[in-house]
Design a protein around this motif. Sequence first.
Motif, PDB file in Angstrom:
ATOM      1  N   ALA A  80       8.015  19.942 -15.596  1.00  0.00           N
ATOM      2  CA  ALA A  80       7.474  18.714 -16.171  1.00  0.00           C
ATOM      3  C   ALA A  80       5.980  18.856 -16.447  1.00  0.00           C
ATOM      4  CB  ALA A  80       7.728  17.538 -15.227  1.00  0.00           C
ATOM      5  N   ILE A  81       5.265  19.490 -15.530  1.00  0.00           N
ATOM      6  CA  ILE A  81       3.824  19.697 -15.735  1.00  0.00           C
ATOM      7  C   ILE A  81       3.589  20.593 -16.950  1.00  0.00           C
ATOM      8  CG2 ILE A  81       1.703  20.643 -14.730  1.00  0.00           C
ATOM      9  CD1 ILE A  81       2.846  19.955 -11.960  1.00  0.00           C
ATOM     10  N   PHE A  82       4.443  21.604 -17.123  1.00  0.00           N
ATOM     11  CA  PHE A  82       4.275  22.533 -18.237  1.00  0.00           C
ATOM     12  C   PHE A  82       4.423  21.854 -19.593  1.00  0.00           C
ATOM     13  CE2 PHE A  82       5.371  26.871 -16.093  1.00  0.00           C
ATOM     14  CZ  PHE A  82       4.252  26.722 -15.291  1.00  0.00           C
ATOM     15  N   SER A 118      -0.530   6.246 -13.919  1.00  0.00           N
ATOM     16  CA  SER A 118      -1.081   7.585 -14.095  1.00  0.00           C
ATOM     17  C   SER A 118      -2.413   7.454 -14.823  1.00  0.00           C
ATOM     18  CB  SER A 118      -0.112   8.444 -14.916  1.00  0.00           C
ATOM     19  OG  SER A 118      -0.583   9.761 -15.063  1.00  0.00           O
ATOM     20  N   PRO A 119      -3.547   7.759 -14.177  1.00  0.00           N
ATOM     21  CA  PRO A 119      -4.849   7.591 -14.848  1.00  0.00           C
ATOM     22  C   PRO A 119      -4.937   8.348 -16.169  1.00  0.00           C
ATOM     23  CG  PRO A 119      -5.159   7.994 -12.516  1.00  0.00           C
ATOM     24  CD  PRO A 119      -3.695   8.211 -12.796  1.00  0.00           C
ATOM     25  N   HIS A 120      -4.539   9.618 -16.152  1.00  0.00           N
ATOM     26  CA  HIS A 120      -4.452  10.438 -17.357  1.00  0.00           C
ATOM     27  C   HIS A 120      -2.979  10.688 -17.662  1.00  0.00           C
ATOM     28  CE1 HIS A 120      -8.427  11.463 -15.539  1.00  0.00           C
ATOM     29  NE2 HIS A 120      -8.829  11.333 -16.796  1.00  0.00           N
ATOM     30  N   PRO A 121      -2.650  11.181 -18.840  1.00  0.00           N
ATOM     31  CA  PRO A 121      -1.238  11.329 -19.207  1.00  0.00           C
ATOM     32  C   PRO A 121      -0.464  12.400 -18.451  1.00  0.00           C
ATOM     33  CG  PRO A 121      -2.596  11.093 -21.173  1.00  0.00           C
ATOM     34  CD  PRO A 121      -3.537  11.309 -20.026  1.00  0.00           C
ATOM     35  N   ASP A 122      -1.088  13.071 -17.472  1.00  0.00           N
ATOM     36  CA  ASP A 122      -0.354  14.090 -16.715  1.00  0.00           C
ATOM     37  C   ASP A 122      -0.446  13.920 -15.208  1.00  0.00           C
ATOM     38  OD1 ASP A 122      -3.023  14.680 -16.571  1.00  0.00           O
ATOM     39  OD2 ASP A 122      -2.855  16.777 -17.154  1.00  0.00           O
ATOM     40  N   ASP A 123      -1.204  12.944 -14.728  1.00  0.00           N
ATOM     41  CA  ASP A 123      -1.380  12.798 -13.279  1.00  0.00           C
ATOM     42  C   ASP A 123      -0.084  12.443 -12.570  1.00  0.00           C
ATOM     43  OD1 ASP A 123      -4.212  13.299 -12.791  1.00  0.00           O
ATOM     44  OD2 ASP A 123      -4.584  11.514 -13.995  1.00  0.00           O
ATOM     45  N   ASP A 124       0.819  11.758 -13.263  1.00  0.00           N
ATOM     46  CA  ASP A 124       2.076  11.370 -12.623  1.00  0.00           C
ATOM     47  C   ASP A 124       2.868  12.596 -12.169  1.00  0.00           C
ATOM     48  OD1 ASP A 124       2.362  12.004 -15.343  1.00  0.00           O
ATOM     49  OD2 ASP A 124       4.128  10.733 -15.599  1.00  0.00           O
ATOM     50  N   VAL A 125       3.102  13.535 -13.077  1.00  0.00           N
ATOM     51  CA  VAL A 125       3.913  14.698 -12.714  1.00  0.00           C
ATOM     52  C   VAL A 125       3.127  15.715 -11.898  1.00  0.00           C
ATOM     53  CG1 VAL A 125       5.612  14.452 -14.542  1.00  0.00           C
ATOM     54  CG2 VAL A 125       3.492  15.705 -15.006  1.00  0.00           C
ATOM     55  N   ILE A 126       1.816  15.818 -12.109  1.00  0.00           N
ATOM     56  CA  ILE A 126       1.012  16.743 -11.310  1.00  0.00           C
ATOM     57  C   ILE A 126       1.008  16.320  -9.846  1.00  0.00           C
ATOM     58  CG2 ILE A 126      -1.353  17.509 -10.819  1.00  0.00           C
ATOM     59  CD1 ILE A 126      -1.861  17.522 -13.834  1.00  0.00           C
ATOM     60  N   ARG A 148       5.600  12.015 -23.093  1.00  0.00           N
ATOM     61  CA  ARG A 148       7.011  11.712 -23.383  1.00  0.00           C
ATOM     62  C   ARG A 148       7.898  12.915 -23.054  1.00  0.00           C
ATOM     63  NH1 ARG A 148       4.560   9.508 -28.262  1.00  0.00           N
ATOM     64  NH2 ARG A 148       4.502   7.222 -28.133  1.00  0.00           N
ATOM     65  N   ALA A 149       7.426  14.103 -23.413  1.00  0.00           N
ATOM     66  CA  ALA A 149       8.211  15.314 -23.148  1.00  0.00           C
ATOM     67  C   ALA A 149       8.386  15.534 -21.647  1.00  0.00           C
ATOM     68  CB  ALA A 149       7.537  16.532 -23.783  1.00  0.00           C
ATOM     69  N   ALA A 150       7.323  15.312 -20.888  1.00  0.00           N
ATOM     70  CA  ALA A 150       7.384  15.523 -19.441  1.00  0.00           C
ATOM     71  C   ALA A 150       8.347  14.543 -18.778  1.00  0.00           C
ATOM     72  CB  ALA A 150       5.984  15.377 -18.838  1.00  0.00           C
ATOM     73  N   THR A 161       8.492  13.468  -6.247  1.00  0.00           N
ATOM     74  CA  THR A 161       8.924  12.134  -5.815  1.00  0.00           C
ATOM     75  C   THR A 161       9.425  11.330  -6.999  1.00  0.00           C
ATOM     76  OG1 THR A 161       7.304  12.188  -4.008  1.00  0.00           O
ATOM     77  CG2 THR A 161       8.183  10.026  -4.635  1.00  0.00           C
ATOM     78  N   LEU A 162       8.744  11.457  -8.142  1.00  0.00           N
ATOM     79  CA  LEU A 162       9.186  10.778  -9.367  1.00  0.00           C
ATOM     80  C   LEU A 162      10.615  11.197  -9.712  1.00  0.00           C
ATOM     81  CD1 LEU A 162       7.090  10.417 -12.613  1.00  0.00           C
ATOM     82  CD2 LEU A 162       9.422  11.239 -12.711  1.00  0.00           C
ATOM     83  N   ILE A 163      10.874  12.493  -9.697  1.00  0.00           N
ATOM     84  CA  ILE A 163      12.211  13.013 -10.001  1.00  0.00           C
ATOM     85  C   ILE A 163      13.228  12.486  -8.982  1.00  0.00           C
ATOM     86  CG2 ILE A 163      13.603  15.130 -10.009  1.00  0.00           C
ATOM     87  CD1 ILE A 163      11.070  16.530 -11.215  1.00  0.00           C
TER      88      ILE A 163
END
Length: 666
Positions: free
Chosen positions: A605-607, A383-391, A482-484, A396-398
């Motif tokens: 997760a994004i929230f 994830s380049p930034h700390p939120d790109d994974d879930v965005i 971590r929360a996401a 698919t991650l889930i």
Amino acid sequence: MSTIETPAAGNLHRTEASYIPMHDHSSCPEKIPCRVYRHAGEASKAVAAEIAELIRERQSQGRKAILGLATGSTPVGVYNELVRLHKEEGLSFRDVVTFNLDEYFPMQPDELQSYVRFMHENLFDHVDVLEENVHIPDGTLADADVEEYCRRYEAMIVDAGGIDVQLLGIGRTGHIGFNEPGSGRDSRTRMITLDKMTRRDAASDFFAEENVPRRAITMGVGTILEAKKVILMAFGEGKSSVVAKAVEGEVSAIVAASFLQTHPNAQFVLDDAAADALTRRRSPWLVGPVNWDQATIRKAVMWLAQQVKKPILKLTEEDYNEEGLQDLLASQGRAYNINIEVFRDLQQTITGWPGGKPDHARRAGDSLRFGEGCFPKRVLIFSPHPDDDVISMGGTLIRLVDQGHEVHVAYQTSGNIAVFDDDAITFMDFISEFNRHFNIDPARTAEFERHIDEFVKHKQQGQVDSPEVQFIKGTIRRAEARAATRCCNIPETQLHFMDMPFYETGRVRKKPLSADDIRITVELLRKVKPHQVYAAGDLSDPHGTHRTCLTAILQACKQIERDGDEWYQQCQVWLYRGAWQEWEPHQIEMAVPLSPQELLRKRAAIFKHESQKDRALFPGNDPREFWQRAEQRNRTTAETYDKLGLAEYEAIEGFVRWKGDLDAVL
């Protein structure tokens, strides 16, 4: 520390430049010659070589070369190459005179966003150009003096003999210089009010849109058109639409770049991505003969279905003939057979098992393209930034976690510059209250609190945060990550905060990718030994971080491959998009459908990334929140599949597999 070139600064492999000149076919609708290169690096080196040739030619004649220069990320590669030519090949700039296109107003020359500072940092301080030969519009003038100054600027260009080569970029409004929509063909150097879209695009440089100056001094369209030669450069998917309008559309003041159609010696220099909306790339069969390989057939059939608004299996031979695809029928046979082949190929991209199926769930004939043969898998999501994974791939991650795979997430950068100062103060308040309640080093806490409060209170626009403030902001982003991932059921032991060195400047402008960045990436890959790797392939990120992060991953993979690591032979690398753009349907090789419930879980997760919620510090050119962008793109992909005749889903996340070719991606 050794330096590794990124695509923005230079080519990853020194291959011969490959570009397609305009008018390869008589029906080509391009009204300006376009040179299309595979990469921005190739294009930049080609333009720098032209400029160097002009400088040397003028020097041999005892004359000065007069250059019109542009700012922004687009010409940086040209300036890097000119600096290299000066240092390594003796290219002298002592007989070069420069005129810059524009400058924000008001603007002090030493401010971070100043074009004076930009030009010195990227070119002038590294070559032997004479200070008296450098001309950049003055952002420090009194309002009353601007009009007369602009007249003198025009006169200086004329007195110098006119501009030999004018470099240009292009804005999303089609502006060249700061000639916003409505600028006339005969406009001259003047003060102009910036368009809202232009100010939004510049927001990242100024740490918020409200900090962007509302005015600028710019050369006029008429001034630009008087240059003997004009080279407009554009890179990235984000520029493709406006490039097509300027090159193939009507000449109009609404798109100032379209006036270049009237120039006798203008050309566009593009990378593959920026050329994507040109007819010869979007639908080359309308221009002339094409090589009907599998990818082109798939693209053409899906294009046809969307043109005539029919599912693929309902396309007729009349549809093919009437929409300019007679050659496809002639070379491939009956429409029915072509339809079936493309439909089956598209159908096979859909999988509810992105990590592959376990033995008990596998059926005869199941495709092995998604990595069946090992279950469960180790999966590493970069994830380049700390939120790109879930965005970008939260659904698919889930799904991967729910299906029992060991999912690791690697956050490549801290993302610390993308946090508002108010959030840092709020977080510091929490720390202070906590420490006071438990009597944890009250003196040190008070000292730290005073520093944060004083720094933020007296912080200047665009000022780099102190290390303490950067730490606070980075901690906020880590806590949110971590929360996401907690709500996705990923253990904290499977999170990796890489803090890649190239990013840690405290500024929007980053350092070049280094050997340390590659080493860190290689070490993590070897530690996890993943069966699947997911990486961000949406290179339209306006700050360039995604491109740099992807470069690091792919170069690390190539190093591991060269070293012969046995585990890597079974590893698949998938590229996701979503934060800034989406894969085109004809590009998708794995489509993961999401149910309504999974889409809601992804949103939740994004929230968790609260510092990016409601209003991100660097939103780019899309005013929507990131969760809204991602959901809409996922829904649109699903709707497209539905209209093509496939199953109807709530949303789809799309992926493209990397096949080991650096040049094909970067």
